[in-house]
Each structure stands twice: as C-alpha cells, then as structure tokens.
Design a protein around this motif. Structure first.
Motif, PDB file in Angstrom:
ATOM      1  N   GLY A  29       0.814  -1.201   0.000  1.00  0.00           N
ATOM      2  CA  GLY A  29       0.000   0.000   0.000  1.00  0.00           C
ATOM      3  C   GLY A  29       0.849   1.252   0.000  1.00  0.00           C
ATOM      4  N   THR A  30       0.160   2.379   0.082  1.00  0.00           N
ATOM      5  CA  THR A  30       0.839   3.668   0.090  1.00  0.00           C
ATOM      6  C   THR A  30       0.664   4.329   1.448  1.00  0.00           C
ATOM      7  N   GLU A  31       1.571   5.237   1.732  1.00  0.00           N
ATOM      8  CA  GLU A  31       1.503   5.963   3.001  1.00  0.00           C
ATOM      9  C   GLU A  31       0.208   6.771   3.056  1.00  0.00           C
ATOM     10  N   PRO A  32      -0.576   6.612   4.129  1.00  0.00           N
ATOM     11  CA  PRO A  32      -1.777   7.430   4.259  1.00  0.00           C
ATOM     12  C   PRO A  32      -1.411   8.843   4.702  1.00  0.00           C
ATOM     13  N   ASP A  33      -2.368   9.718   4.645  1.00  0.00           N
ATOM     14  CA  ASP A  33      -2.185  11.076   5.147  1.00  0.00           C
ATOM     15  C   ASP A  33      -1.737  10.989   6.604  1.00  0.00           C
ATOM     16  N   PRO A  34      -0.704  11.696   6.997  1.00  0.00           N
ATOM     17  CA  PRO A  34      -0.212  11.614   8.382  1.00  0.00           C
ATOM     18  C   PRO A  34      -1.282  11.939   9.417  1.00  0.00           C
ATOM     19  N   ARG A  35      -2.240  12.783   9.080  1.00  0.00           N
ATOM     20  CA  ARG A  35      -3.307  13.105  10.035  1.00  0.00           C
ATOM     21  C   ARG A  35      -4.117  11.867  10.393  1.00  0.00           C
ATOM     22  N   PHE A  36      -4.348  11.004   9.414  1.00  0.00           N
ATOM     23  CA  PHE A  36      -5.110   9.790   9.680  1.00  0.00           C
ATOM     24  C   PHE A  36      -4.298   8.800  10.513  1.00  0.00           C
ATOM     25  N   THR A  37      -3.010   8.706  10.204  1.00  0.00           N
ATOM     26  CA  THR A  37      -2.140   7.831  10.981  1.00  0.00           C
ATOM     27  C   THR A  37      -2.070   8.305  12.433  1.00  0.00           C
ATOM     28  N   LEU A  38      -1.938   9.609  12.628  1.00  0.00           N
ATOM     29  CA  LEU A  38      -1.872  10.145  13.982  1.00  0.00           C
ATOM     30  C   LEU A  38      -3.199   9.975  14.720  1.00  0.00           C
TER      31      LEU A  38
END
Length: 138
Positions: A29-38
């Motif tokens: 997969g690809t890196e998700p938006d950092p806001r969602f990861t956080l």
C-alpha cells in the motif's frame, strides 16, 4: 464562501522506503495522510488508557475491598477486570495495525471487535455490582 487550497504532498512521500519489521507488519500500500495515521495512534492510546484504568480497578478491588465483598466475589470481579484489561490492551494493538493496513490499502476500515467486548464485559461487571449492592444487608 472562501475556498482553501490544500497543497499536495511531494510525490516522494508515498514512495518512501520502509525496512525491517514495518514492511512485515504494514504490508503493501501507500503511506496514508499523516493526520489519519496520527488519529489512529490517538485512538490506540485511548484504548491503552482504558486498559490501564481497568487494570487499576482490578487491583484496587482486590487490594482495598475486603470489608465490602466476600473473598470469592472480590476475586471474581478483580479477575474479570484484569482479563478485560488484558483483552483491551492486546486487542488495541491489532486494531491499530488493521486500521493502518486498511488505510494503506484504501480498503474499508475493519469493525472494532474490542468495543463489543468492553461493552458486554463492562455491563456484566456493573450488573454484578448492582446485584451486590441491592442484596447486601445494611
């Protein structure tokens, strides 16, 4: 109405190379938006806080309620709270990991299995406590 322009992230962000255990845990997969990861991490930490509160409750019931409960009831409630703490603490990691994988693969988020466990077990412990309070002689 004013529109805001959201700047696109550099193309290289999605192609950052991970190594070691993160490749095995997160998969493709690809890196998700950092806001969602956080946000996913904050949810994980909230589950951990809940687990720690249940752990403290189980220890407190066992250590400080000898005057209120019969030994069997006290031990049963304490063990239920401790097992619930263990389940929530362990389950929270797998919840975090499954959500992170889903975001990376752009698939629907998995249903949380720890929420119903917490609800049912919490209701059971509360029911035991209510029954105890009702039948306890004054």
């Amino acid at each position: 109405m004013e529109s805001r322009h959201v700047e696109e992230a550099p193309a290289s962000r999605g192609s950052l190379v991970r190594s070691g255990i993160s490749i095995r845990l997160l998969g493709g997969g690809t890196e998700p938006d950092p806001r969602f990861t956080l946000a996913n991490e904050r949810t994980f930490l909230a589950w951990i806080r809940t687990s720690l509160a249940l752990l403290a409750s189980g220890v407190a019931i066992e250590a400080f309620s000898a005057d209120f409960f019969a030994p069997e009831l006290r031990k049963t409630i304490a063990v239920l709270l401790l097992v619930l703490s263990l389940s929530i603490g362990g389950g929270s990691f797998f919840r975090w990991l499954n959500v992170e994988r889903s975001m990376r693969r752009k698939t629907p988020l998995p249903l949380p299995f720890i929420a119903p466990i917490l609800a049912v077990a919490g209701a059971f412990v509360a029911t035991v406590m209510v029954v105890f309070v009702i039948v306890r002689p004054i």
